[in-house]
Design a protein around this motif. Sequence first.
Motif, PDB file in Angstrom:
ATOM      1  N   ALA A 328      43.548  55.686  41.531  1.00 30.99           N
ATOM      2  CA  ALA A 328      42.546  54.642  41.780  1.00 30.99           C
ATOM      3  C   ALA A 328      41.532  54.607  40.652  1.00 30.99           C
ATOM      4  O   ALA A 328      41.272  55.608  39.988  1.00 30.99           O
ATOM      5  CB  ALA A 328      41.848  54.896  43.113  1.00 30.99           C
ATOM      6  N   THR A 329      40.935  53.434  40.472  1.00 32.24           N
ATOM      7  CA  THR A 329      39.966  53.249  39.398  1.00 32.24           C
ATOM      8  C   THR A 329      38.899  52.242  39.804  1.00 32.24           C
ATOM      9  O   THR A 329      39.133  51.392  40.673  1.00 32.24           O
ATOM     10  CB  THR A 329      40.671  52.763  38.110  1.00 32.24           C
ATOM     11  OG1 THR A 329      39.731  52.704  37.031  1.00 32.24           O
ATOM     12  CG2 THR A 329      41.280  51.380  38.306  1.00 32.24           C
ATOM     13  N   ASP A 330      37.736  52.353  39.152  1.00 36.76           N
ATOM     14  CA  ASP A 330      36.685  51.340  39.318  1.00 36.76           C
ATOM     15  C   ASP A 330      36.508  50.525  38.039  1.00 36.76           C
ATOM     16  O   ASP A 330      35.555  49.756  37.900  1.00 36.76           O
ATOM     17  CB  ASP A 330      35.354  51.997  39.711  1.00 36.76           C
ATOM     18  CG  ASP A 330      34.847  52.992  38.663  1.00 36.76           C
ATOM     19  OD1 ASP A 330      35.551  53.220  37.649  1.00 36.76           O
ATOM     20  OD2 ASP A 330      33.762  53.564  38.865  1.00 36.76           O
ATOM     21  N   TYR A 331      37.434  50.669  37.119  1.00 43.94           N
ATOM     22  CA  TYR A 331      37.337  50.032  35.803  1.00 43.94           C
ATOM     23  C   TYR A 331      37.460  48.519  35.918  1.00 43.94           C
ATOM     24  O   TYR A 331      38.401  47.995  36.518  1.00 43.94           O
ATOM     25  CB  TYR A 331      38.443  50.571  34.908  1.00 43.94           C
ATOM     26  CG  TYR A 331      38.442  50.079  33.484  1.00 43.94           C
ATOM     27  CD1 TYR A 331      37.268  49.978  32.753  1.00 43.94           C
ATOM     28  CD2 TYR A 331      39.639  49.743  32.857  1.00 43.94           C
ATOM     29  CE1 TYR A 331      37.275  49.547  31.438  1.00 43.94           C
ATOM     30  CE2 TYR A 331      39.665  49.322  31.538  1.00 43.94           C
ATOM     31  CZ  TYR A 331      38.475  49.219  30.836  1.00 43.94           C
ATOM     32  OH  TYR A 331      38.499  48.790  29.528  1.00 43.94           O
ATOM     33  N   CYS A 332      36.502  47.807  35.337  1.00 40.66           N
ATOM     34  CA  CYS A 332      36.603  46.353  35.190  1.00 40.66           C
ATOM     35  C   CYS A 332      37.152  46.063  33.800  1.00 40.66           C
ATOM     36  O   CYS A 332      36.540  46.435  32.785  1.00 40.66           O
ATOM     37  CB  CYS A 332      35.235  45.695  35.379  1.00 40.66           C
ATOM     38  SG  CYS A 332      34.630  45.737  37.077  1.00 40.66           S
ATOM     39  N   LEU A 333      38.297  45.433  33.740  1.00 42.95           N
ATOM     40  CA  LEU A 333      38.989  45.195  32.479  1.00 42.95           C
ATOM     41  C   LEU A 333      38.244  44.196  31.603  1.00 42.95           C
ATOM     42  O   LEU A 333      37.627  43.249  32.113  1.00 42.95           O
ATOM     43  CB  LEU A 333      40.378  44.634  32.754  1.00 42.95           C
ATOM     44  CG  LEU A 333      41.434  45.587  33.323  1.00 42.95           C
ATOM     45  CD1 LEU A 333      42.601  44.788  33.860  1.00 42.95           C
ATOM     46  CD2 LEU A 333      41.907  46.537  32.232  1.00 42.95           C
ATOM     47  N   PRO A 334      38.323  44.353  30.281  1.00 39.47           N
ATOM     48  CA  PRO A 334      37.856  43.284  29.397  1.00 39.47           C
ATOM     49  C   PRO A 334      38.883  42.158  29.393  1.00 39.47           C
ATOM     50  O   PRO A 334      40.067  42.392  29.112  1.00 39.47           O
ATOM     51  CB  PRO A 334      37.770  43.974  28.028  1.00 39.47           C
ATOM     52  CG  PRO A 334      38.783  45.073  28.110  1.00 39.47           C
ATOM     53  CD  PRO A 334      38.813  45.528  29.541  1.00 39.47           C
ATOM     54  N   VAL A 335      38.467  40.964  29.735  1.00 37.98           N
ATOM     55  CA  VAL A 335      39.395  39.846  29.890  1.00 37.98           C
ATOM     56  C   VAL A 335      38.837  38.616  29.193  1.00 37.98           C
ATOM     57  O   VAL A 335      37.635  38.331  29.276  1.00 37.98           O
ATOM     58  CB  VAL A 335      39.639  39.535  31.385  1.00 37.98           C
ATOM     59  CG1 VAL A 335      40.538  38.312  31.544  1.00 37.98           C
ATOM     60  CG2 VAL A 335      40.266  40.737  32.083  1.00 37.98           C
ATOM     61  N   SER A 336      39.705  37.892  28.523  1.00 41.72           N
ATOM     62  CA  SER A 336      39.360  36.605  27.923  1.00 41.72           C
ATOM     63  C   SER A 336      40.179  35.513  28.589  1.00 41.72           C
ATOM     64  O   SER A 336      41.299  35.769  29.051  1.00 41.72           O
ATOM     65  CB  SER A 336      39.654  36.614  26.418  1.00 41.72           C
ATOM     66  OG  SER A 336      38.891  37.600  25.753  1.00 41.72           O
ATOM     67  N   PRO A 337      39.649  34.299  28.662  1.00 44.62           N
ATOM     68  CA  PRO A 337      40.440  33.198  29.225  1.00 44.62           C
ATOM     69  C   PRO A 337      41.770  33.068  28.493  1.00 44.62           C
ATOM     70  O   PRO A 337      41.832  33.128  27.261  1.00 44.62           O
ATOM     71  CB  PRO A 337      39.544  31.974  29.003  1.00 44.62           C
ATOM     72  CG  PRO A 337      38.157  32.528  28.969  1.00 44.62           C
ATOM     73  CD  PRO A 337      38.282  33.863  28.295  1.00 44.62           C
ATOM     74  N   GLY A 338      42.823  32.913  29.257  1.00 38.87           N
ATOM     75  CA  GLY A 338      44.157  32.816  28.680  1.00 38.87           C
ATOM     76  C   GLY A 338      44.918  34.119  28.670  1.00 38.87           C
ATOM     77  O   GLY A 338      46.127  34.123  28.398  1.00 38.87           O
ATOM     78  N   ASP A 339      44.238  35.247  28.943  1.00 37.60           N
ATOM     79  CA  ASP A 339      44.944  36.529  28.986  1.00 37.60           C
ATOM     80  C   ASP A 339      45.968  36.532  30.118  1.00 37.60           C
ATOM     81  O   ASP A 339      45.727  36.002  31.202  1.00 37.60           O
ATOM     82  CB  ASP A 339      43.959  37.683  29.209  1.00 37.60           C
ATOM     83  CG  ASP A 339      43.202  38.054  27.946  1.00 37.60           C
ATOM     84  OD1 ASP A 339      43.561  37.550  26.866  1.00 37.60           O
ATOM     85  OD2 ASP A 339      42.247  38.855  28.043  1.00 37.60           O
ATOM     86  N   ARG A 340      47.073  37.173  29.858  1.00 36.79           N
ATOM     87  CA  ARG A 340      48.120  37.308  30.880  1.00 36.79           C
ATOM     88  C   ARG A 340      47.844  38.554  31.710  1.00 36.79           C
ATOM     89  O   ARG A 340      47.628  39.642  31.162  1.00 36.79           O
ATOM     90  CB  ARG A 340      49.496  37.392  30.226  1.00 36.79           C
ATOM     91  CG  ARG A 340      50.642  37.457  31.218  1.00 36.79           C
ATOM     92  CD  ARG A 340      51.976  37.466  30.490  1.00 36.79           C
ATOM     93  NE  ARG A 340      53.106  37.643  31.397  1.00 36.79           N
ATOM     94  CZ  ARG A 340      53.696  36.659  32.050  1.00 36.79           C
ATOM     95  NH1 ARG A 340      53.256  35.413  31.890  1.00 36.79           N
ATOM     96  NH2 ARG A 340      54.719  36.886  32.855  1.00 36.79           N
ATOM     97  N   LEU A 341      47.851  38.405  33.014  1.00 37.55           N
ATOM     98  CA  LEU A 341      47.581  39.504  33.934  1.00 37.55           C
ATOM     99  C   LEU A 341      48.747  39.660  34.903  1.00 37.55           C
ATOM    100  O   LEU A 341      49.465  38.701  35.187  1.00 37.55           O
ATOM    101  CB  LEU A 341      46.296  39.245  34.729  1.00 37.55           C
ATOM    102  CG  LEU A 341      45.029  38.928  33.925  1.00 37.55           C
ATOM    103  CD1 LEU A 341      43.895  38.557  34.871  1.00 37.55           C
ATOM    104  CD2 LEU A 341      44.634  40.115  33.051  1.00 37.55           C
ATOM    105  N   ALA A 342      48.921  40.869  35.406  1.00 40.83           N
ATOM    106  CA  ALA A 342      49.875  41.135  36.485  1.00 40.83           C
ATOM    107  C   ALA A 342      49.067  41.526  37.710  1.00 40.83           C
ATOM    108  O   ALA A 342      48.201  42.402  37.637  1.00 40.83           O
ATOM    109  CB  ALA A 342      50.840  42.249  36.095  1.00 40.83           C
ATOM    110  N   LEU A 343      49.319  40.875  38.824  1.00 42.79           N
ATOM    111  CA  LEU A 343      48.515  41.070  40.030  1.00 42.79           C
ATOM    112  C   LEU A 343      49.057  42.244  40.846  1.00 42.79           C
ATOM    113  O   LEU A 343      50.171  42.206  41.353  1.00 42.79           O
ATOM    114  CB  LEU A 343      48.519  39.799  40.871  1.00 42.79           C
ATOM    115  CG  LEU A 343      47.660  39.819  42.132  1.00 42.79           C
ATOM    116  CD1 LEU A 343      46.190  40.018  41.790  1.00 42.79           C
ATOM    117  CD2 LEU A 343      47.850  38.520  42.918  1.00 42.79           C
TER     118      LEU A 343
END
Length: 371
Positions: A328-343
């Motif tokens: 488990a983690t509390d990390y908030c990822l650095p994200v830019s619009p258009g980044d591909r994410l896996a849910l």
Amino acid sequence: MPRPAQVIRPRIQPGRRVVAVSDIHGNLPFLQGLLETVRFTPDDVLVIVGDLLEKGRDSLATLRYVLGLQKTHTVYALCGNCDDIAQAFLADRPGIDQGVWPILNYWRERALLIQMALAAGLPFPRGAEDLPALRAALLDRLPEESAFLLSLPTILEAGNFLFVHGGVPREDRLEELEAYPCMKNDDFMGQGHSFRKWVVVGHWPVTLYDPHIQCSAPILDQDRHIASIDGGCVLKLDGQLNALIIPDVYGWEMDFTWYDGLPAATALDPQAASPDPINIRWSDSEVEVLAEEGDCVLIRHPATGRELWLPREFVSVWRDGKAHTEDATDYCLPVSPGDRLALVRQTQRGLLVKKDGITGWYHGRIKYAQQ
């Protein structure tokens, strides 16, 4: 009596691509998905760096899939510590029946040997006293599967690469090494070894190496020539099956990709990385539940004193009677619009996602990828 490591040195033609995977753990859909992702063909070589089997629900189906693949493709499978359970049982090593019975009784239908027994029309064993008859029946009724398990070697050496499930203390006199420590070698990258050749290992999920960031992507240590590729397939809720891609084992180049079977999405909003994140790992997973809210729980991690919200399903009571969490983690990822994410999970407190193999939270909007 210690068993020596069995070493194979196949002749792999220069320029022939090698795809190395480890710790499949009977997850046939992930193996098939990964081979499709890398466009695996008969021109390639597949090296399975141990733990093909056990813990997943499709171990026998995965074994049979690999047997079929060997008829049309070049496949080398090595023995991991989990595969060694079946190998030791079928080889009738001294004391194995008493040692393996608790494993079979605990894993039940998730154990390969039980899956083999059911496929052969045999009843579930009642105790260790039934195992000699089970072994004889499996060797007789499933000879191809049994021969495959009994033949699994410990180490594969080719060109500038050495493949072994757990690790090795050196890269010479390999036949003098004891087999089992080469299969089960915890925290291999923390032992300070360096090598001339690249040593490719699995066994220890790479997420366990970083106390702050939860990353399942392979670790390639260029200074020490160690490639650790266990992505936590089956073992982690956000686990992935990694592939190390080697264009030529006589060169030094390599790349990697993975398959995790998670829904894909595109980020619509920016998000900055959070400072000082924590990665709670299985080796120190005890937690205290402080509050519950919808599909999430607030936990305290006694070892660090940190408090964080997690999906409710991450926390369960173990056999020690205490609450524990999945990684488990509390990390908030650095994200830019258009980044591909896996849910990974969608909760009322945000989205748990993966980006470039790193798991963390995202509090922006997403657009699901078109299937």
